[in-house]
Design a protein around this motif. Structure first.
Motif, PDB file in Angstrom:
ATOM      1  N   PHE A  50       2.216  -8.690  34.468  1.00  0.00           N
ATOM      2  CA  PHE A  50       2.170  -7.679  33.292  1.00  0.00           C
ATOM      3  C   PHE A  50       3.053  -8.068  32.143  1.00  0.00           C
ATOM      4  O   PHE A  50       2.768  -7.655  31.152  1.00  0.00           O
ATOM      5  N   LYS A  51       4.040  -8.654  32.507  1.00  0.00           N
ATOM      6  CA  LYS A  51       5.039  -8.911  31.296  1.00  0.00           C
ATOM      7  C   LYS A  51       4.447  -9.806  30.167  1.00  0.00           C
ATOM      8  O   LYS A  51       4.381  -9.288  29.155  1.00  0.00           O
ATOM      9  N   PRO A  52       3.992 -10.931  30.658  1.00  0.00           N
ATOM     10  CA  PRO A  52       3.183 -11.644  29.392  1.00  0.00           C
ATOM     11  C   PRO A  52       2.087 -10.680  28.644  1.00  0.00           C
ATOM     12  O   PRO A  52       1.963 -10.861  27.466  1.00  0.00           O
ATOM     13  N   LEU A  53       1.320 -10.138  29.570  1.00  0.00           N
ATOM     14  CA  LEU A  53       0.293  -9.175  28.787  1.00  0.00           C
ATOM     15  C   LEU A  53       0.806  -8.162  28.033  1.00  0.00           C
ATOM     16  O   LEU A  53       0.194  -7.968  27.005  1.00  0.00           O
TER      17      LEU A  53
ATOM     18  N   LEU B  97      -0.190  -7.643  24.205  1.00  0.00           N
ATOM     19  CA  LEU B  97      -1.047  -6.402  23.712  1.00  0.00           C
ATOM     20  C   LEU B  97       0.004  -5.680  22.901  1.00  0.00           C
ATOM     21  O   LEU B  97      -0.253  -4.834  21.980  1.00  0.00           O
ATOM     22  N   GLY B  98       1.369  -5.743  22.913  1.00  0.00           N
ATOM     23  CA  GLY B  98       2.148  -4.673  22.285  1.00  0.00           C
ATOM     24  C   GLY B  98       2.744  -3.609  23.318  1.00  0.00           C
ATOM     25  O   GLY B  98       1.827  -3.475  24.503  1.00  0.00           O
TER      26      GLY B  98
ATOM     27  N   HIS C 243       2.692  -0.508  23.016  1.00  0.00           N
ATOM     28  CA  HIS C 243       1.899   0.857  23.178  1.00  0.00           C
ATOM     29  C   HIS C 243       0.805   0.693  24.088  1.00  0.00           C
ATOM     30  O   HIS C 243       0.395   1.657  24.797  1.00  0.00           O
ATOM     31  N   ALA C 244      -0.005  -0.497  23.918  1.00  0.00           N
ATOM     32  CA  ALA C 244      -1.176  -0.667  24.895  1.00  0.00           C
ATOM     33  C   ALA C 244      -0.508  -0.849  26.368  1.00  0.00           C
ATOM     34  O   ALA C 244      -1.363  -0.448  27.319  1.00  0.00           O
ATOM     35  N   GLY C 245       0.533  -1.526  26.301  1.00  0.00           N
ATOM     36  CA  GLY C 245       1.217  -1.830  27.614  1.00  0.00           C
ATOM     37  C   GLY C 245       1.379  -0.617  28.390  1.00  0.00           C
ATOM     38  O   GLY C 245       1.172  -0.342  29.422  1.00  0.00           O
ATOM     39  N   ASP C 246       1.868   0.429  27.593  1.00  0.00           N
ATOM     40  CA  ASP C 246       2.277   1.735  28.103  1.00  0.00           C
ATOM     41  C   ASP C 246       0.735   2.449  28.500  1.00  0.00           C
ATOM     42  O   ASP C 246       0.854   3.171  29.695  1.00  0.00           O
ATOM     43  N   ARG C 247      -0.395   2.369  27.737  1.00  0.00           N
ATOM     44  CA  ARG C 247      -1.522   2.804  28.166  1.00  0.00           C
ATOM     45  C   ARG C 247      -1.900   2.182  29.415  1.00  0.00           C
ATOM     46  O   ARG C 247      -2.668   2.949  30.355  1.00  0.00           O
ATOM     47  N   LEU C 248      -1.751   0.971  29.663  1.00  0.00           N
ATOM     48  CA  LEU C 248      -2.027   0.256  30.896  1.00  0.00           C
ATOM     49  C   LEU C 248      -1.680   1.020  31.943  1.00  0.00           C
ATOM     50  O   LEU C 248      -1.851   1.260  33.076  1.00  0.00           O
TER      51      LEU C 248
ATOM     52  N   PRO D  60     -12.545  -2.606  35.652  1.00  0.00           N
ATOM     53  CA  PRO D  60     -11.445  -2.888  34.588  1.00  0.00           C
ATOM     54  C   PRO D  60     -10.984  -1.852  33.947  1.00  0.00           C
ATOM     55  O   PRO D  60     -11.350  -0.773  33.913  1.00  0.00           O
ATOM     56  N   ILE D  61     -10.002  -2.194  33.263  1.00  0.00           N
ATOM     57  CA  ILE D  61      -9.324  -0.978  32.493  1.00  0.00           C
ATOM     58  C   ILE D  61      -9.470  -1.313  30.984  1.00  0.00           C
ATOM     59  O   ILE D  61      -9.479  -2.405  30.495  1.00  0.00           O
ATOM     60  N   VAL D  62     -10.164  -0.379  30.512  1.00  0.00           N
ATOM     61  CA  VAL D  62     -10.738  -0.559  28.988  1.00  0.00           C
ATOM     62  C   VAL D  62      -9.496   0.038  28.005  1.00  0.00           C
ATOM     63  O   VAL D  62      -9.272   1.285  28.185  1.00  0.00           O
ATOM     64  N   LEU D  63      -9.225  -0.960  27.018  1.00  0.00           N
ATOM     65  CA  LEU D  63      -8.398  -0.367  26.154  1.00  0.00           C
ATOM     66  C   LEU D  63      -8.822  -0.980  24.725  1.00  0.00           C
ATOM     67  O   LEU D  63      -8.985  -2.176  24.620  1.00  0.00           O
ATOM     68  N   GLY D  64      -9.173  -0.115  23.742  1.00  0.00           N
ATOM     69  CA  GLY D  64      -9.748  -0.490  22.621  1.00  0.00           C
ATOM     70  C   GLY D  64     -10.931  -1.204  23.081  1.00  0.00           C
ATOM     71  O   GLY D  64     -11.791  -0.940  23.727  1.00  0.00           O
ATOM     72  N   GLN D  65     -11.114  -2.583  22.464  1.00  0.00           N
ATOM     73  CA  GLN D  65     -12.361  -3.424  22.453  1.00  0.00           C
ATOM     74  C   GLN D  65     -12.001  -4.030  23.873  1.00  0.00           C
ATOM     75  O   GLN D  65     -12.953  -4.767  24.251  1.00  0.00           O
ATOM     76  N   GLY D  66     -10.904  -4.305  24.325  1.00  0.00           N
ATOM     77  CA  GLY D  66     -10.734  -5.158  25.344  1.00  0.00           C
ATOM     78  C   GLY D  66     -10.809  -4.390  27.079  1.00  0.00           C
ATOM     79  O   GLY D  66     -10.713  -3.238  27.069  1.00  0.00           O
ATOM     80  N   GLU D  67     -11.392  -5.257  27.844  1.00  0.00           N
ATOM     81  CA  GLU D  67     -11.378  -4.811  29.115  1.00  0.00           C
ATOM     82  C   GLU D  67     -10.301  -5.733  29.893  1.00  0.00           C
ATOM     83  O   GLU D  67     -10.175  -6.924  29.897  1.00  0.00           O
ATOM     84  N   PHE D  68      -9.592  -5.081  30.841  1.00  0.00           N
ATOM     85  CA  PHE D  68      -8.332  -5.879  31.424  1.00  0.00           C
ATOM     86  C   PHE D  68      -8.696  -5.867  33.083  1.00  0.00           C
ATOM     87  O   PHE D  68      -8.740  -4.572  33.578  1.00  0.00           O
ATOM     88  N   PHE D  69      -8.807  -6.879  33.949  1.00  0.00           N
ATOM     89  CA  PHE D  69      -8.741  -6.852  35.228  1.00  0.00           C
ATOM     90  C   PHE D  69      -7.432  -7.077  35.742  1.00  0.00           C
ATOM     91  O   PHE D  69      -7.007  -8.052  35.628  1.00  0.00           O
ATOM     92  N   LEU D  70      -6.639  -5.941  36.412  1.00  0.00           N
ATOM     93  CA  LEU D  70      -5.468  -6.094  36.993  1.00  0.00           C
ATOM     94  C   LEU D  70      -5.371  -6.754  38.488  1.00  0.00           C
ATOM     95  O   LEU D  70      -6.478  -6.082  39.162  1.00  0.00           O
TER      96      LEU D  70
END
Ligand code: C2E
Ligand code: MG
Ligand code: MG
Length: 638
Positions: free
Chosen positions: A248-251, A255-256, A258-263, A315-325
């Motif tokens: 999570f930390k490098p992600l 991402l910044g 704000h996006a980290g908070d949304r995740l 996946p978690i969708v944020l803006g244009q990106g999809e994140f698989f955690l």
């Protein structure tokens, strides 16, 4: 008399502030007798509210008051649930339980008796004759059995118009309410509104005191309290699952914030879904969460871990990106554990043990993990002692200036001379220092040792320069720059004696803060290089924004040089960009003559590595620095 006026003065302005003058107009129109009655009720209710009585108690008091005022009727207050728009009986001190069964769960809509209709229409509904009014057709038999002949429903509205409750009077006589009774009910409805408003506010305050605003889960303190309550108040076995999001930390850095908070918010939401009604979810810190579940739910630990992991497979969708955690999980049962803190500590230890096996794993706490945990606590205590006593030593590794092939400076590398375990490398204890809050003290100690050594070296090696590794934690400590400058001044050394090496990730934790402190240092004459460049997530384009002097390209990019074309291309590309920004290029991890020849050909400025000289104690390295650089370093073995 004066006392009686008090509550009116306190309450009326609340209505006016909300732009609602109904209250004032109504009070002005009331007959003196009704007004006096209302004031008494008002005052009692306000006192009960002010002294923190639950809303049910306040409303019970009001119902009892209405029961006394209106002959042959019994009063109930029903609440309209804001979330699902269902009606529920809240207070009815004089009614049999059957009344609650009659209304509980009715919807705010036509077709759900006079209650649903009144709430939906936002207006009073009077049923004069229970036997004949079609509005109560479905309820007539029950009402008749309960001795109700008429009933009157008055909606309780907030200033916004939203219906929050219903006052219902069940009359034993078939009749309409009198004018005075109607006034009384309307008047009481205002007090009920106030009581409910206050309760909602309290509830919101309670919610925000106990919950984490980002994820909507419980905050750490409340989670601990509830787990404690559960452990101590029942014999039930529970399990706590501690979990962290992998990488999570490098992600977040990439991402910044704000996006980290949304995740994190989405992670909280999914965990709440998994926990359901029987579990609890708490957000501890950053990407750390805790889940409490009844132990029977964990009969098959692997299945639960799998269900948790599965909830993150989409996946978690944020803006244009999809994140698989993926998650790392540690599970601890309250076998013999009597408090939440110990349980969570065990869960966290199990999670760290799982993480050590790789990402996306789970472990159940056992005594072996407990021993490891104790080990790390002992090591923390030992490290604290090592910093205070003289167990930290500095080794030095020279850097070669390639333009004229002379030793230029040395990098300082800390070691721990452990009384029983021998010399321990920084890879083993720097992470421990960073996790346990000891990094500041350790960094100060290193600077103290390095400056003292530089003072000694300056006698025989005038103008000596040392590169010191600085962690992000040190860099962000208040007055870091001033303290270093004061130390140098006390030793009579120029600021240029030190060059700081800061890793990319340390800068990325807070680019603006790093920029500020690095500029301050540069103005004072202390230069900085980025260490391990290429291993973080920064973009090469950002290099130009930083007040730095050089870039140390990570040894991973040097490793393939000499026999791998692709490695050569990559290294060259990085070196070209660094040079384009006007920065010095340092190559670390030079392990043979071929690599040295290659980086020399690429025009790197400095080289460092085992091939040139291994790190060593000061007496070895000062002798090395004083001697000429051996010619054989360039001789490529056939
Ligand atoms: P670093 O700053 O990148 O230091 C270079 C590391 O690579 C050192 O490991 C060094 O011994 C090793 N090394 C040097 N030449 C070669 C080579 O040719 N091949 C290979 N494979 N390795 C080589 P060391 O001393 O174990 O230090 C590891 C890391 O610990 C350092 O990486 C640095 O990030 C950190 N560190 C060391 N001292 C301190 C300190 O005083 N403060 C802080 N914050 N971190 C430190
Ligand atoms: Mg370094
Ligand atoms: Mg490095």
């Amino acid at each position: 008399m004066g006392l009686d006026v008090g509550p009116v003065r306190r309450v009326t302005p609340v209505s006016i502030e909300r732009g609602d003058h109904r209250e004032v107009e109504r009070l002005a129109k009331l007959s003196p007798l009704v007004l006096a009655d209302a004031l008494v009720a008002y005052r009692r209710a306000m006192q009960a509210l002010a002294s923190g009585e639950p809303v049910e108690v306040v409303l019970d008091g009001l119902c009892a008051y209405v029961d006394r005022q209106v002959p042959a009727t019994r009063c109930a207050v029903l609440i309209v649930d804001r979330e699902d728009a269902l009606i529920r009986q809240l207070a009815a001190p004089a009614l049999e339980p059957e009344f609650a069964a009659l209304v509980d769960g009715l919807r705010v809509s036509e077709g759900f008796g006079p209650w649903g209709a009144s709430a939906a229409r936002c207006e009073p509904v009077v049923v004069e004759d229970v036997e004949s009014d079609p509005l109560v057709r479905d309820f007539a038999e029950t009402l008749d059995g309960l001795g109700v002949r008429s009933l009157w429903v008055e909606p309780v509205r907030r200033a916004s118009g939203e219906v929050v409750a219903l006052i219902t009077l069940y009359s034993a006589d078939r009749r309409l309410p009198t004018e005075r009774e109607r006034e009384l009910i309307v008047n009481v409805s205002n007090i009920v509104e106030l009581a409910i408003e206050r309760d909602l506010l309290n509830e919101e305050m309670r919610f925000s005191a106990n919950h984490d605003p980002l994820t909507g889960t419980l905050n750490r303190v409340r989670f601990m309290e509830l787990v404690n309550e559960r452990i101590t108040s029942s014999a039930d076995r529970v399990a706590v699952i501690c979990l962290e999001i992998d990488r999570f930390k490098p992600l977040r850095l990439t991402l910044g914030a704000h996006a980290g908070d949304r995740l994190l918010a989405e992670v909280g939401r999914r965990l709440l879904e998994v926990a359901g009604d029987t579990g609890l979810v708490g957000h501890f810190n950053g990407d750390e969460f805790g889940l409490m579940v009844p132990a029977e739910a964990l009969a098959n630990v692997d299945a639960v871990a799998e269900a948790l992991m599965a909830s993150f497979r989409l996946p978690i969708v944020l803006g244009q990106g999809e994140f698989f955690l993926t998650l790392s999980l540690g599970i601890a049962y309250n076998n013999g554990v009597t408090d939440a803190y110990s349980l969570v500590r065990e869960g966290a230890a199990a999670m760290h043990a799982a993480r050590a096996d790789g990402f996306g794993r789970h472990r159940v706490y056992d005594h072996r993990i407990g021993t490891q945990l104790l080990d790390s606590i002992e090591r923390e205590v030992e490290l604290r002692r090592a910093i205070d006593s003289d167990e930290l030593v500095i080794h030095y590794q020279p850097l070669l200036r390639l333009a004229d092939r002379v030793w230029d400076r040395a990098e300082t590398l800390v070691r721990w001379q452990h009384p029983t375990r021998g010399l321990i490398g920084p890879g083993e204890f720097i992470p421990l220092a960073e996790q346990s809050g000891l990094m500041g003290a350790l960094g100060d100690k290193v600077l103290e040792l390095v400056i003292a050594e530089a003072e000694r070296w300056s006698q025989t090696l005038p103008g000596v320069q040392l590169s010191v590794n600085i962690s992000g934690i040190q860099l962000r400590r208040p007055n870091f720059g001033d303290r270093v400058l004061t130390m140098l001044e006390a030793a009579g050394l120029p600021p240029a004696t030190l060059l700081f090496e800061v890793t990319e990730s340390a800068i990325l934790q807070d680019v603006a803060a790093a920029q500020a402190i690095l500029s301050q240092l540069r103005q004072a004459g202390i230069r900085t290089a980025i260490d391990d460049f290429g291993t973080g997530y920064s973009s090469l384009a950002r290099l130009g924004e930083l007040p730095i002097t050089g870039v140390k390209i990570d040894r991973a990019f040097v490793a393939g040089l000499g026999n791998d074309d692709k490695a050569r291309e990559i290294f060259k590309a990085i070196a070209d960009i660094v040079r384009a920004h006007g920065l010095l290029i340092i190559a670390e991890g030079i392990e043979d003559a071929r690599a040295l020849a290659e980086i020399d050909a690429f025009g790197c400025d400095f080289a460092q590595g085992y091939h040139l000289c291994r790190p060593g104690p000061p007496e070895v390295i000062t002798a090395m620095l004083a001697a000429p650089v051996p010619e054989r370093l360039w001789r490529v073995a056939e």
